[in-house]
Design an enzyme around this catalytic site. Structure first.
Site, PDB file in Angstrom:
ATOM      1  N   GLY A   1      55.437  15.306   0.529  1.00 37.72           N
ATOM      2  CA  GLY A   1      55.634  14.025   0.226  1.00 37.72           C
ATOM      3  C   GLY A   1      55.752  13.518   1.245  1.00 37.72           C
ATOM      4  O   GLY A   1      55.384  13.197   1.989  1.00 37.72           O
TER       5      GLY A   1
ATOM      6  N   SER B   1      55.150  11.125   7.634  1.00 32.97           N
ATOM      7  CA  SER B   1      56.507  10.648   6.700  1.00 32.97           C
ATOM      8  C   SER B   1      57.818  10.328   7.606  1.00 32.97           C
ATOM      9  O   SER B   1      58.097   9.279   6.831  1.00 32.97           O
ATOM     10  CB  SER B   1      57.035  12.137   5.939  1.00 32.97           C
ATOM     11  OG  SER B   1      55.279  11.805   5.301  1.00 32.97           O
TER      12      SER B   1
ATOM     13  N   LEU C   1      53.361  10.450   1.055  1.00 36.85           N
ATOM     14  CA  LEU C   1      51.938  11.056   1.371  1.00 36.85           C
ATOM     15  C   LEU C   1      51.425   9.861   1.870  1.00 36.85           C
ATOM     16  O   LEU C   1      51.869   8.876   1.797  1.00 36.85           O
ATOM     17  CB  LEU C   1      50.783  11.186  -0.275  1.00 36.85           C
ATOM     18  CG  LEU C   1      51.923  13.037  -0.678  1.00 36.85           C
ATOM     19  CD1 LEU C   1      50.541  13.341  -1.337  1.00 36.85           C
ATOM     20  CD2 LEU C   1      52.112  13.815   0.440  1.00 36.85           C
ATOM     21  N   HIS C   2      50.698   9.970   3.219  1.00 39.41           N
ATOM     22  CA  HIS C   2      49.819   8.949   3.752  1.00 39.41           C
ATOM     23  C   HIS C   2      48.091  10.068   3.724  1.00 39.41           C
ATOM     24  O   HIS C   2      47.567  11.275   3.710  1.00 39.41           O
ATOM     25  CB  HIS C   2      50.978   9.210   5.305  1.00 39.41           C
ATOM     26  CG  HIS C   2      51.083  10.371   6.128  1.00 39.41           C
ATOM     27  ND1 HIS C   2      49.537  11.139   6.442  1.00 39.41           N
ATOM     28  CD2 HIS C   2      52.337  10.586   6.302  1.00 39.41           C
ATOM     29  CE1 HIS C   2      50.727  12.321   7.384  1.00 39.41           C
ATOM     30  NE2 HIS C   2      52.331  11.885   6.591  1.00 39.41           N
TER      31      HIS C   2
ATOM     32  N   HIS D   1      47.970  13.392   5.238  1.00 44.08           N
ATOM     33  CA  HIS D   1      47.532  14.519   3.799  1.00 44.08           C
ATOM     34  C   HIS D   1      46.501  14.311   2.769  1.00 44.08           C
ATOM     35  O   HIS D   1      46.065  15.205   1.962  1.00 44.08           O
ATOM     36  CB  HIS D   1      48.822  14.052   2.831  1.00 44.08           C
ATOM     37  CG  HIS D   1      50.350  14.090   3.907  1.00 44.08           C
ATOM     38  ND1 HIS D   1      51.397  13.599   3.545  1.00 44.08           N
ATOM     39  CD2 HIS D   1      51.428  14.499   3.511  1.00 44.08           C
ATOM     40  CE1 HIS D   1      52.098  13.669   4.599  1.00 44.08           C
ATOM     41  NE2 HIS D   1      52.869  14.798   3.929  1.00 44.08           N
TER      42      HIS D   1
HETATM   43  P1  AMP Z   1      55.067  17.504   5.273  1.00 43.56           P
HETATM   44  O1  AMP Z   1      54.251  16.785   4.244  1.00 43.56           O
HETATM   45  O2  AMP Z   1      54.715  16.990   6.605  1.00 43.56           O
HETATM   46  O3  AMP Z   1      54.989  19.268   5.742  1.00 43.56           O
HETATM   47  O4  AMP Z   1      53.032  18.086   5.510  1.00 43.56           O
HETATM   48  C1  AMP Z   1      52.453  18.700   4.816  1.00 43.56           C
HETATM   49  C2  AMP Z   1      51.079  19.064   5.507  1.00 43.56           C
HETATM   50  O5  AMP Z   1      50.139  18.018   5.935  1.00 43.56           O
HETATM   51  C3  AMP Z   1      50.574  19.882   6.760  1.00 43.56           C
HETATM   52  O6  AMP Z   1      50.083  21.118   6.269  1.00 43.56           O
HETATM   53  C4  AMP Z   1      50.924  18.567   7.945  1.00 43.56           C
HETATM   54  O7  AMP Z   1      50.692  19.555   9.292  1.00 43.56           O
HETATM   55  C5  AMP Z   1      49.885  17.784   7.185  1.00 43.56           C
HETATM   56  N1  AMP Z   1      49.944  17.000   8.088  1.00 43.56           N
HETATM   57  C6  AMP Z   1      51.059  15.802   8.929  1.00 43.56           C
HETATM   58  N2  AMP Z   1      50.358  15.150   8.889  1.00 43.56           N
HETATM   59  C7  AMP Z   1      49.196  15.090   9.801  1.00 43.56           C
HETATM   60  C8  AMP Z   1      48.350  14.186  10.211  1.00 43.56           C
HETATM   61  N3  AMP Z   1      48.698  12.686  10.677  1.00 43.56           N
HETATM   62  N4  AMP Z   1      47.598  14.414  10.442  1.00 43.56           N
HETATM   63  C9  AMP Z   1      46.951  15.728   9.524  1.00 43.56           C
HETATM   64  N5  AMP Z   1      47.731  16.440   8.929  1.00 43.56           N
HETATM   65  C10 AMP Z   1      48.774  16.164   9.208  1.00 43.56           C
END
Ligand code: AMP
Length: 278
Positions: A31, A186, A33-34, A37
């Site tokens: 979550g 995040s 989310l940006h 995501h």
């Molecule tokens: P998280 O919510 O941080 O656990 O991330 C969920 C998924 O989003 C993971 O597979 C991350 O590698 C991916 N993700 C997070 N930040 C980025 C980003 N800046 N660029 C590409 N994928 C991302």
């Protein structure tokens, strides 16, 4: 768009899709989310008949001294973004539904979890392997989308998927960055203006290393040293040059390597990386 809250509901929906012959694309997240995501969700929605994003801040991957309680939670905005992309389901199970009383089973991926984030966060990948297995078992995806931002995590999931014969295609998506180069995360929202500007040295040091690699530098120690010097303003956790699949340290750049960094910047632990194929 439907919001589902328990593994059994999620599984019933997924079984119905498969019975109808539809493929399921899946983007697991915690979550807040940006755009990073969003890139995973868009790929999942475009490349599959139906698509699911999970939002679950997984307690088993946080150590007691880490930011589980403070981790940003923006559920309404997350759902609005998922809906605007055309996701069919937001899977947001409760911690209780995922880890009921008496829970005792963990998935431990060896070797590829030893270095980098596995060295500084010893129980982290056990939590990741466990939660991703549980999410896969509920969502039953044909394809699952992970970001290169967490390159070691993607390598761990590929290893686990092969080792456990899960039959899921793992797709790794490029790192999405802010206009000035900072990798989206995040955790960036923990940074004040001064920390935000110091945090830029991670992506800048990696960009400089990319220049060295493109100019033909192949000696790992020299590349690592250059990156360390570029990160003098932050508290370095690691700078490592490793094989992109096995996450074993390499002395020279051959095949596809991962140059990965982690640093504490004020309250935030930030990671970034580049991959390079010689
Ligand atoms: P998280 O919510 O941080 O656990 O991330 C969920 C998924 O989003 C993971 O597979 C991350 O590698 C991916 N993700 C997070 N930040 C980025 C980003 N800046 N660029 C590409 N994928 C991302």
């Amino acid at each position: 768009m439907t919001i589902l809250r328990s593994p059994s509901e999620m599984r019933a929906w997924a079984d119905e899709q498969h019975r109808a012959g539809r493929t399921i694309g899946f983007a697991p997240t915690m979550g807040a989310l940006h755009e990073g995501h969003a890139s995973l969700m868009r790929a999942a929605a475009e490349q599959n008949d139906v698509s699911v994003v999970s939002i679950f801040v997984n307690p088993t991957q946080f150590a007691p001294n880490e930011d589980l309680d403070k981790y940003p939670r923006t559920f309404e905005a997350d759902c609005a973004l998922a809906e605007s992309i055309g996701m069919d389901v937001v899977y947001a199970p409760t911690a209780r539904a995922m880890y009921p009383e008496g829970y005792a089973t963990y998935v431990n991926v060896e070797r590829v979890t030893q270095r980098l984030c596995g060295a500084s966060r010893p129980t982290f990948f056990r939590g990741v392997g466990t939660v991703v297995t549980k999410l896969f078992n509920a969502v039953r995806p044909d394809r699952a989308y992970f970001g290169q931002k967490d390159a070691q995590q993607a390598a761990v999931i590929r290893r686990m998927t092969r080792d456990l014969d899960l039959g899921i295609e793992i797709v790794e998506m490029p790192i999405v960055r802010e206009p000035d180069g900072l990798a989206m995360s995040s955790r960036n929202r923990y940074l004040d203006a001064e920390e935000r500007s110091r945090a830029l040295c991670l992506s800048q040091a990696l960009a400089a290393a990319q220049g060295l690699l493109e100019a033909g530098e192949r000696d790992a120690a020299r590349i690592v040293e250059a990156v360390r010097q570029g990160m003098a303003e932050v508290d370095i956790d690691y700078v490592e040059l490793v094989d992109a699949e096995t996450i074993e340290r390499v002395a020279r750049v051959e095949g596809t390597v991962l140059l990965a960094v982690a640093a504490q910047v004020g309250p935030a632990r930030l990671i970034d990386n580049i991959k390079f194929t010689a």
